[in-house]
Design a protein around this motif. Structure first.
Motif, short mmCIF file in Angstrom:
data_model
loop_
_atom_site.label_atom_id
_atom_site.label_comp_id
_atom_site.label_asym_id
_atom_site.label_seq_id
_atom_site.Cartn_x
_atom_site.Cartn_y
_atom_site.Cartn_z
N GLU A 108 53.46 100.01 90.03
CA GLU A 108 52.62 101.08 90.59
C GLU A 108 51.16 100.67 90.52
O GLU A 108 50.68 100.22 89.48
N ASP A 109 50.46 100.83 91.63
CA ASP A 109 49.02 100.60 91.69
C ASP A 109 48.33 101.94 91.44
O ASP A 109 48.51 102.89 92.23
N LEU A 110 47.54 102.02 90.39
CA LEU A 110 46.91 103.28 90.03
C LEU A 110 45.70 103.56 90.91
O LEU A 110 45.00 102.64 91.35
N LEU A 111 45.43 104.84 91.13
CA LEU A 111 44.26 105.29 91.88
C LEU A 111 43.55 106.37 91.07
O LEU A 111 44.19 107.11 90.32
N PRO A 112 42.22 106.48 91.22
CA PRO A 112 41.51 107.55 90.51
C PRO A 112 41.93 108.91 91.01
O PRO A 112 42.10 109.12 92.22
N ARG A 113 42.08 109.84 90.10
CA ARG A 113 42.52 111.18 90.48
C ARG A 113 41.50 111.85 91.39
O ARG A 113 41.87 112.53 92.35
N ALA A 114 40.21 111.67 91.10
CA ALA A 114 39.18 112.34 91.90
C ALA A 114 39.19 111.85 93.34
O ALA A 114 38.75 112.57 94.24
N ALA A 115 39.70 110.64 93.58
CA ALA A 115 39.70 110.10 94.93
C ALA A 115 40.87 110.60 95.76
O ALA A 115 40.87 110.44 96.98
N THR A 116 41.87 111.20 95.13
CA THR A 116 43.05 111.65 95.86
C THR A 116 43.20 113.16 95.82
O THR A 116 44.24 113.68 96.24
N VAL A 117 42.18 113.87 95.33
CA VAL A 117 42.20 115.33 95.30
C VAL A 117 41.52 115.86 96.55
O VAL A 117 40.44 115.38 96.93
N GLU A 118 42.11 116.83 97.19
CA GLU A 118 41.54 117.38 98.42
C GLU A 118 40.26 118.14 98.12
O GLU A 118 40.17 118.88 97.14
N VAL A 119 39.27 117.95 98.99
CA VAL A 119 37.98 118.65 98.86
C VAL A 119 37.69 119.36 100.16
O VAL A 119 38.19 119.02 101.23
N LYS A 120 36.86 120.37 100.09
CA LYS A 120 36.55 121.20 101.24
C LYS A 120 35.55 120.49 102.14
O LYS A 120 34.45 120.18 101.74
N GLU A 121 35.98 120.23 103.35
CA GLU A 121 35.13 119.54 104.33
C GLU A 121 34.31 120.53 105.14
O GLU A 121 33.13 120.35 105.36
N HIS A 122 34.92 121.60 105.59
CA HIS A 122 34.20 122.58 106.40
C HIS A 122 34.92 123.91 106.26
O HIS A 122 36.15 123.97 106.25
N GLU A 123 34.15 124.96 106.14
CA GLU A 123 34.76 126.27 106.00
C GLU A 123 33.92 127.29 106.74
O GLU A 123 32.71 127.39 106.54
N ASP A 124 34.52 128.05 107.61
CA ASP A 124 33.85 129.14 108.28
C ASP A 124 34.89 130.21 108.58
O ASP A 124 35.99 130.19 108.05
N LEU A 125 34.53 131.17 109.40
CA LEU A 125 35.45 132.26 109.69
C LEU A 125 36.57 131.84 110.63
O LEU A 125 37.54 132.57 110.80
N VAL A 126 36.45 130.64 111.22
CA VAL A 126 37.43 130.23 112.22
C VAL A 126 38.44 129.25 111.64
O VAL A 126 39.65 129.42 111.79
N SER A 127 37.97 128.24 111.00
CA SER A 127 38.87 127.18 110.56
C SER A 127 38.49 126.69 109.18
O SER A 127 37.36 126.84 108.74
N ARG A 128 39.48 126.08 108.53
CA ARG A 128 39.27 125.46 107.24
C ARG A 128 39.97 124.10 107.24
O ARG A 128 41.15 124.02 107.56
N THR A 129 39.25 123.07 106.89
CA THR A 129 39.80 121.73 106.87
C THR A 129 39.54 121.12 105.50
O THR A 129 38.46 121.27 104.95
N ARG A 130 40.54 120.41 104.97
CA ARG A 130 40.41 119.78 103.67
C ARG A 130 40.69 118.29 103.82
O ARG A 130 41.67 117.89 104.44
N VAL A 131 39.82 117.48 103.24
CA VAL A 131 39.89 116.04 103.40
C VAL A 131 39.80 115.39 102.03
O VAL A 131 38.98 115.80 101.19
#
Length: 476
Positions: A108-131
């Motif tokens: 197994e190749d390890l990866l940092p946890r913070a790099a694989t946790v979803e973060v909020k890219e854009h949020e408004d009353l219409v849409s929400r996207t997480r990247v």
């Protein structure tokens, strides 16, 4: 006393083979068990002991003979620089170098946890996207069976979607005996470091009639009068050049009047970024911090195109420094599902709190190499809980270039920060501020005390406004 003869001196006792000793002990125990009438029990105990010993031997041999190494690395070796949106192929070769076949090994190749946790890219009353900062395409974990001399590969790619400094690996190899009584863990390959460079927003269009003066920034000392910036008129005095006479006012009043120009000087900018956790709240992260970095590197690129000097100063923390001094927090499953792997991951644990107060400073200079150095630094920069912006300005003022404008990019403006900026302005520094605020109301509230002290303030609202901020700083 006579010394004992050499042959009678203490000589090492004869040592037999450990296998011969073990077999002799087993035979003695079996005979004793048969004499005592418990032969079957002794045979069962001997069989269990043999299985345990064989499992321990096999697991240790498998752990020693299975190796791993990275393939298809670029010429830069273990340090890779890519742009946001790039894909980096990763290939780990796992080889059985022993004479025994390996029934199973988990690579197994390890990866940092913070790099694989979803973060909020854009949020408004219409849409929400997480990247996620890093997206893994393909398996980075596999269970392999290897014949003697056989090599198998672990192939996947990493999609870099945010700027940052990421550690890929190390590769953890886990194996054990077929009965599952013994487990062995080891690090197979050294880690790979990827620097994801921030996106540069270039100024795409220019006005034909440029508003740029002979110099770039107004300063208090009258270094050079700028004929494109008329501040007012006054009566002509002895020593005033005739080319500065305001003929319209002279004709209207009947007395000579001369034009008054605003002084200017080509002095470039030292970009100061506030990255303290108190003034960069978690609710805006990492979006607003990435926006500050994008604006900073874009302004530096615009100054490069204008032929002006630029530098960088920040109270943030260099991620390369953090990895070097504090280690790395690996996959979040270590310690949760695989408690025995803590011995492997303990050396790569990262502390949450940083007590390193060393600021990041890059001296003022020109040229594309200087821009590349600043871009690399901004790609790795992180928030820290060390020096606040006011403490940072007090600590670094003697080392900052007084011939450049202090262009401060920040999210919040507490009273002590405003006092520090006002103090610098009153001491003769050219100070400008870029407020990274997510609403016009927040910008108005934060900009009011700075505008009252005649400090130029720009609003960095979103990514689309980066070009406007860059253009404003170049033509100001």
């Amino acid at each position: 006393m006579n010394a004992p003869p050499r042959s009678a001196a203490a000589s090492p006792p004869p040592q037999g083979s450990p296998w011969f000793t073990a077999i002799a002990c087993a035979a003695v125990l079996l005979v004793l068990g048969m004499i005592a009438g418990a032969g079957l029990w002794m045979i069962a105990a001997m069989a269990v002991a043999m299985v345990v010993a064989l499992g321990a031997y096999v697991s240790s041999q498998w752990s020693l003979t299975v190796t791993a190494h990275r393939e298809e690395l670029p010429e830069s070796g273990r340090d890779i620089e890519v742009l946001v949106g790039s894909r980096v192929p990763i290939c780990v070769a796992v080889t059985n170098t022993g004479r025994l076949p390996v029934a199973w090994v988990l690579a197994e190749d390890l990866l940092p946890r913070a790099a694989t946790v979803e973060v909020k890219e854009h949020e408004d009353l219409v849409s929400r996207t997480r990247v996620m900062p890093l997206t893994v395409e393909g398996p980075r974990l596999a269970v392999l069976a290897l014949l003697p001399g056989q090599t198998k590969h672990l192939r996947y790619s990493v999609h870099c979607r945010r700027r940052g400094y990421y550690q890929i690996g190390p590769t953890v190899l886990e194996t054990g005996d077929p009965a599952g009584m013994f487990r062995r863990y080891r690090l197979g390959t050294p880690p790979l470091f990827i620097t994801v460079l921030p996106r540069i927003e270039l100024i795409s269009n220019y006005d034909i009639g440029s508003r740029r003066p002979m110099g770039e920034i107004r300063i208090r000392a009258n270094v050079m009068p700028d004929p494109t910036r008329i501040r007012g008129i006054r009566q002509w005095q002895i020593g005033d050049p005739m080319r500065s006479v305001h003929w319209a006012a002279t004709a209207r009043t009947g007395t000579l009047h001369t034009k008054i120009y605003e002084p200017s000087s080509v002095i470039g900018a030292t970009i100061v970024i506030d990255l303290h956790v108190a003034t960069n709240p978690d609710r805006h992260e990492p979006l607003r911090t990435d926006l500050s970095v994008t604006a900073a590197v874009s302004i530096a690129a615009a100054l490069l195109e204008a032929g002006e000097p630029f530098g960088l100063a920040t109270n943030g923390r260099d991620a390369a420094d953090r990895v070097r001094s504090e280690g790395f927090r690996g996959d979040h499953r270590i310690g949760d599902f695989f408690p025995m792997r803590n011995s492997v991951g303990s050396a790569t644990a990262m502390r949450r709190k940083s007590d390193r107060l060393r600021p990041v400073l890059i001296d003022v200079d020109r040229g594309p190499q200087h821009l590349k150095e600043i871009t690399r630094t901004l790609a790795r920069i992180e928030r820290t809980d060390g020096l606040t912006l006011s403490e940072f300005l007090i600590d670094t003022e003697p080392r900052l270039s007084s011939e450049t404008t202090l262009l401060v990019i920040m999210q919040e403006a507490p009273p002590e920060t405003v006092a520090s900026l006002v103090g610098l302005s009153r001491r003769g520094w050219a100070v400008a501020v870029v407020l990274n605020a997510d609403s016009i109301d927040e910008y108005t509230r934060l900009a009011a005390p700075l505008l009252a002290e005649k400090i130029h303030v720009s609003h960095l609202l979103d990514r689309d406004s980066v070009r406007d901020v860059c253009r404003e700083q170049v033509v100001r």
